[in-house]
Write a protein that holds these residues in place. Structure first.
Motif, PDB file in Angstrom:
ATOM      1  N   MET A  16     -25.704   1.529  50.721  1.00 21.10           N
ATOM      2  CA  MET A  16     -26.128   0.174  50.365  1.00 21.10           C
ATOM      3  C   MET A  16     -26.220  -0.667  51.633  1.00 21.10           C
ATOM      4  SD  MET A  16     -23.452  -0.347  47.207  1.00 21.10           S
ATOM      5  CE  MET A  16     -22.135   0.720  47.809  1.00 21.10           C
ATOM      6  N   LYS A  20     -33.073   0.747  52.794  1.00 22.67           N
ATOM      7  CA  LYS A  20     -33.965   1.733  52.171  1.00 22.67           C
ATOM      8  C   LYS A  20     -35.181   1.075  51.507  1.00 22.67           C
ATOM      9  CE  LYS A  20     -30.572   3.234  49.559  1.00 22.67           C
ATOM     10  NZ  LYS A  20     -29.378   2.479  49.935  1.00 22.67           N
ATOM     11  N   ASP A  39     -33.772   1.944  42.052  1.00 24.18           N
ATOM     12  CA  ASP A  39     -32.928   0.959  41.358  1.00 24.18           C
ATOM     13  C   ASP A  39     -33.773   0.074  40.436  1.00 24.18           C
ATOM     14  OD1 ASP A  39     -30.536   1.822  42.423  1.00 24.18           O
ATOM     15  OD2 ASP A  39     -30.468   0.318  44.017  1.00 24.18           O
ATOM     16  N   ARG A  63     -24.817   6.713  36.222  1.00 22.94           N
ATOM     17  CA  ARG A  63     -25.223   7.921  36.966  1.00 22.94           C
ATOM     18  C   ARG A  63     -26.124   8.829  36.122  1.00 22.94           C
ATOM     19  NH1 ARG A  63     -24.777   6.074  41.889  1.00 22.94           N
ATOM     20  NH2 ARG A  63     -22.717   5.203  42.272  1.00 22.94           N
ATOM     21  N   GLY A  85     -27.936   4.121  46.692  1.00 27.95           N
ATOM     22  CA  GLY A  85     -27.021   4.783  47.625  1.00 27.95           C
ATOM     23  C   GLY A  85     -26.283   5.995  47.094  1.00 27.95           C
ATOM     24  N   GLY A  86     -26.056   6.045  45.767  1.00 29.61           N
ATOM     25  CA  GLY A  86     -25.266   7.148  45.232  1.00 29.61           C
ATOM     26  C   GLY A  86     -26.108   8.324  44.759  1.00 29.61           C
ATOM     27  N   ARG A 124     -24.146  -5.593  43.845  1.00 28.00           N
ATOM     28  CA  ARG A 124     -23.691  -4.202  43.907  1.00 28.00           C
ATOM     29  C   ARG A 124     -22.278  -4.055  43.346  1.00 28.00           C
ATOM     30  NH1 ARG A 124     -26.860  -5.078  48.927  1.00 28.00           N
ATOM     31  NH2 ARG A 124     -28.503  -3.508  48.953  1.00 28.00           N
ATOM     32  N   LEU A 126     -20.200  -1.679  42.944  1.00 29.19           N
ATOM     33  CA  LEU A 126     -19.174  -0.911  43.666  1.00 29.19           C
ATOM     34  C   LEU A 126     -18.451  -1.786  44.693  1.00 29.19           C
ATOM     35  CD1 LEU A 126     -20.769   2.581  44.471  1.00 29.19           C
ATOM     36  CD2 LEU A 126     -19.324   1.937  42.552  1.00 29.19           C
ATOM     37  N   ARG A 143     -19.618   9.953  51.990  1.00 26.57           N
ATOM     38  CA  ARG A 143     -21.036  10.265  51.753  1.00 26.57           C
ATOM     39  C   ARG A 143     -21.802  10.728  52.988  1.00 26.57           C
ATOM     40  NH1 ARG A 143     -23.085   5.381  47.797  1.00 26.57           N
ATOM     41  NH2 ARG A 143     -21.858   5.955  45.957  1.00 26.57           N
TER      42      ARG A 143
END
Ligand code: S3P
Length: 179
Positions: A16, A20, A39, A63, A85-86, A124, A126, A143
């Motif tokens: 994040m 991107k 997203d 997810r 990001g995930g 975000r 997270l 990651r």
């Protein structure tokens, strides 16, 4: 990199705040291709924002939806795709990216990620669970070894993103010349 891979869809991965979406949009324009942000496609499919999906259904449901949407986007064959990001952490997504696309990791330092994500607080989920810097540091540790599987790695920092776009273009052109 496999032969013929350079004209495949370009998939941008990274944490994040790595840029991107911004890089992806400009890259697509420069290459004369279409751009899709995973997203945004998830938000459209769910009819709700990402923080709302996390809050109402939890991260595992997000997810699952992310996997379905990203696999569909990859099958549709868009020119440039920015992943959340995930997403690249998901083995099914990673396998499909490897099969269909050329992947580019936008590798950023912690300061850059902290600074860029702070510009859009509340976006975000997270990073809303604690200290964003500590969370980003932990995500980098976990990651970055996985992002490192990408075909191309381009470093990004506090400078203007045009330089990053240029570097990605150069790396893709180098891939073109290797054929
Ligand atoms: C996430 C990154 C976000 C979004 C979600 C989860 C992650 O996308 O998919 O909040 O796990 O890193 P960006 O990387 O575009 O912010």
């Amino acid at each position: 990199m496999a032969q013929g891979q350079c004209e495949r869809p370009v998939v941008l991965v990274g944490l994040m705040g790595a840029g991107k979406s911004s890089v992806g949009r400009r890259l697509a324009a420069a290459l004369g291709r279409d751009f899709v942000d995973a997203d945004d496609a998830i938000v459209e499919a769910a009819g709700m924002s990402i923080p709302d999906i996390f809050e109402a259904y939890g991260e595992p449901a997000f997810r699952d939806l992310e996997r379905r949407v990203v696999l569909r986007l990859l099958a549709e064959g868009h020119g440039v795709v920015a992943l959340g990001g995930g997403a690249f952490l998901d083995p099914a997504i990673r396998a499909e990216v490897r099969r269909r696309a050329v992947s580019v990791w936008l590798r950023a330092d912690l300061e850059t990620l902290v600074e860029r994500t702070a510009r859009k607080p509340g976006k975000r989920p997270l990073l809303m669970r604690g200290d964003p810097r500590a969370i980003l540091r932990e995500l980098m540790e976990r990651r970055y070894p996985v992002y490192a599987e990408a075909d191309i790695v381009v470093d990004t920092g506090p400078g203007p993103i045009e330089g990053v776009v240029r570097q990605v273009m150069e790396r893709l052109a180098a891939c073109e010349r290797m054929r």
